[in-house]
Design an enzyme around this catalytic site. Structure first.
Site, mmCIF file in Angstrom:
data_model
loop_
_atom_site.group_PDB
_atom_site.id
_atom_site.type_symbol
_atom_site.label_atom_id
_atom_site.label_comp_id
_atom_site.label_asym_id
_atom_site.label_seq_id
_atom_site.Cartn_x
_atom_site.Cartn_y
_atom_site.Cartn_z
ATOM 1 C CB CYS A 2 37.386 -4.276 16.031
ATOM 2 S SG CYS A 2 35.878 -5.297 15.622
ATOM 3 C CG LEU A 51 32.574 -3.613 20.501
ATOM 4 C CD1 LEU A 51 31.877 -4.680 21.857
ATOM 5 C CD2 LEU A 51 33.346 -2.115 21.030
ATOM 6 N N GLY A 364 32.790 14.577 23.586
ATOM 7 C CA GLY A 364 32.838 16.382 23.283
ATOM 8 C C GLY A 364 34.817 16.689 22.967
#
Length: 622
Positions: A2, A51, A364
């Site tokens: 968020c 989110l 990564g």
């Protein structure tokens, strides 16, 4: 994942601030937004944009309060071990009203106070208003994956996930921090606690903040361990333990109530992530790679990414980018980066495509810094030996040799020869700094109109571990310097510009603590780059990926600046633009631009100034 914005102990119009804040934060949390405010005894407003990743129901709404409203939290990130902590709290009699990690953090604070941070495994920035103590408590995760900025205003503060959210309140002036320019020219990014905006600071990673009765206090709650091999593990034992930690880190970061994908560059790190995700999930994984049109075809790693995608049968998407795409998105790129940087462009572009398919992606990032993947892990120890020999020479020999090298450098045009004596005469730290320096001190002095007060080298001193071996010294500097100020900051800003949560399992703090504590020779031995990582994966990564020459992610920005973006360069670096700012010497900027177009300069010297000027037009002028 968020974004949040808060104001504590500063008079403000809560309704107006909330309206502006929600708009400024929307990209970080398009699924839901909310606010909480009080006037007495202290004016406080917390604003959240959500989110939704875990517990998609309205029960996960933020800001979140405890049952009686004594504690209120705004939070950005994911705590991956929330189920374990929840079980511990339930055993103590704590009850829950949601399945979210947010409530677990809030109840952890209620139960254990500020020491709750010790239990959190993940990425986070958080702010809790404690109505019982009339105190603000805020914190940032150990390695700085999630950002937290604040500005002192009178006896209070304004704080938030981004600079633009703080600026949206109107309580902080849109004013450039001129002292940060020296840092930006050195590193093409700005290290915490400094920012590009005067009066706004970044809370450093692994730190917490409290505000009580108008007094602001900053505390460090975590730092990288300094002990070397405290477990006494042999190299074979270390490989086995790393394997366990890697599996755990990936497993935890696959926890979500929404689809999870992965960035796949075709290198060892992203291939390792995809290999373990495929092994652990049992389902077809979505992967995403970035490549380029003809002008950059020699730089992309799409062929290697395809090999890994085919090996693990992923649902693979390739994003092909052109200079025209960059030009079309340039204003969004600048707005998304939040703070001037020479990096982040690749993350913006791959996130833009990835966000159309998933809400969470694993990266990564951090593998080179932790597992000694960069060239300087091998070259700097060699250079330290050369430096010791040089520094051991009598002055009577050093002086004429230095003069000869200077003359040779002047005759051949090889500046490296001229600089070699000072390079060898310096400390290991100064030699390391040069590997991450865009403009050296002499160049910065020629460029800047105002003498700098902030020394870039000073920002690295806290990360230097005198007793560690050189490989681990470099790793600590990379993790806490370059990775933190550039890679993590830019990756967060650019992924969240597209409402994409980016997770970075290779810097799980338990994995980092263990690997940083291993002897440096463990990391450089073996038959492959990043041997500890490769061996821990026990043959999962295709051999052709492991043993190919390290390429490093590059983009054809040189070509774009000379073609599709040429008019942008001419505009932003024009004498009129430079003189209007009054920050840099116009003739020095003109020389940089001319050298670049004549094939004698590197693109980053130009791109850094282009981004800085465009950022000022958006964040300062706008």
């Amino acid at each position: 994942m968020c974004g949040f914005l808060g104001i504590a102990n500063v008079p403000h119009n809560a309704a107006a601030v909330t309206a502006a804040g929600v708009k400024a934060l929307h990209h970080r949390g398009p699924d839901d937004n909310g606010n909480w405010s009080q006037i007495d005894p202290t004016p406080v407003t917390l604003i959240s944009a959500r989110l939704a990743i875990i517990d998609l129901s309205p029960a996960g709404h933020m800001p979140m309060q405890t049952e009686h409203g004594d504690y209120i939290i705004a939070y950005n990130g994911e705590v991956y071990n929330f189920a374990e902590i929840r079980a511990d709290l339930a055993a103590l009699g704590v009850t829950f009203r949601s399945d979210s990690d947010t409530e677990v953090i809030l109840q952890s604070y209620v139960t254990w106070g500020e020491r709750c941070l010790e239990r959190l495994r993940g990425m986070f920035s958080l702010a809790i208003w404690d109505r019982k103590k009339n105190t603000l408590f805020a914190a940032r995760d150990r390695l700085g994956i999630k950002p937290l900025y604040y500005a002192k205003v009178g006896q209070g503060i304004v704080f938030g996930s981004e600079l633009k959210s703080i600026l949206s309140t109107g309580l902080v002036k849109r004013q450039l921090n001129p002292q940060a320019l020296n840092l930006y020219l050195a590193f093409y990014s700005i290290p915490a606690p400094h920012t590009a905006i005067a009066g706004i600071e970044a809370l450093p990673p692994g730190h917490s903040l409290t505000l009580k009765d108008g007094t602001l206090a900053i505390q460090r709650y975590w730092q990288l361990p300094t002990a070397i091999n405290p477990h006494g593990h042999s190299r074979a034992e270390a490989v086995t333990h790393i394997r366990t930690l890697l599996h755990d880190a990936i497993r935890l970061r696959m926890i979500a109530d929404v689809p999870v994908g992965a960035f796949l560059s075709g290198g060892i790190d992203s291939s390792a992530i995809v290999a373990l995700m495929s092994k652990l999930s049992g389902q077809q994984l979505k992967t995403f790679s970035i490549g380029f049109t003809r002008e950059g075809a020699g730089l992309d790693e799409l062929s290697f990414a395809r090999q890994t995608a085919q090996r693990f049968d992923t649902d693979h998407t390739e994003v092909i980018v052109s200079g025209a795409d960059v030009r079309d998105n340039l204003s969004a790129i600048v707005h998304g980066i939040d703070q001037p940087s020479g990096d982040g462009l690749n993350t913006f572009l791959v996130s833009q495509a990835t966000a159309q398919h998933v809400k969470v992606a694993l990266s990564g990032l951090g593998g080179d810094e932790l597992f000694a993947g960069y060239p300087q892990f091998r070259t700097l120890p060699q250079h330290a030996q050369y430096a010791a020999r040089w520094q051991g020479l009598p002055t009577a020999i050093q002086s004429p040799l230095a003069a000869m090298l200077g003359q040779a450098g002047q005759l051949t045009g090889r500046a490296g020869l001229r600089k070699l004596p000072s390079y060898l005469s310096g400390s290991t730290l100064t030699r390391y700094a040069q590997t991450r320096t865009l403009f050296d001190a002499t160049q910065r002095a020629q460029l800047l109109q105002t003498p700098p007060a902030l020394d870039p080298l000073a920002s690295l001193h806290p990360f230097w571990a005198q007793d560690a071996d050189l490989v681990n010294q470099i790793s600590r500097l990379e993790l806490q310097g370059y990775m933190s100020r550039t890679l993590l900051r830019d990756s967060d800003a650019m992924s969240m510009a597209h409402s994409l949560e980016l997770r970075v399992p290779l810097i799980d703090h338990e994995l980092v603590e263990y690997v940083v504590g291993l002897p440096g020779d463990y990391k450089l031995s073996g038959n492959s780059p990043k041997a500890l990582l490769v061996e821990a994966l026990d043959g999962l990564i295709p051999a052709e990926i492991v043993h190919r020459k390290k390429q490093g992610f590059e983009m054809p920005i040189t070509n774009w600046l000379k073609n599709e973006l040429r008019d942008v360069v001419e505009d932003t670096l024009s004498t009129t633009s430079v003189n209007r700012r009054g920050l840099f010497d116009a003739s020095a900027i003109s020389n940089i631009k001319d050298n670049f177009y004549n094939g004698q300069g590197v693109y980053m010297h130009v791109w850094a100034f282009v981004m800085l000027e465009l950022w000022q037009r958006d964040f300062i002028d706008g």
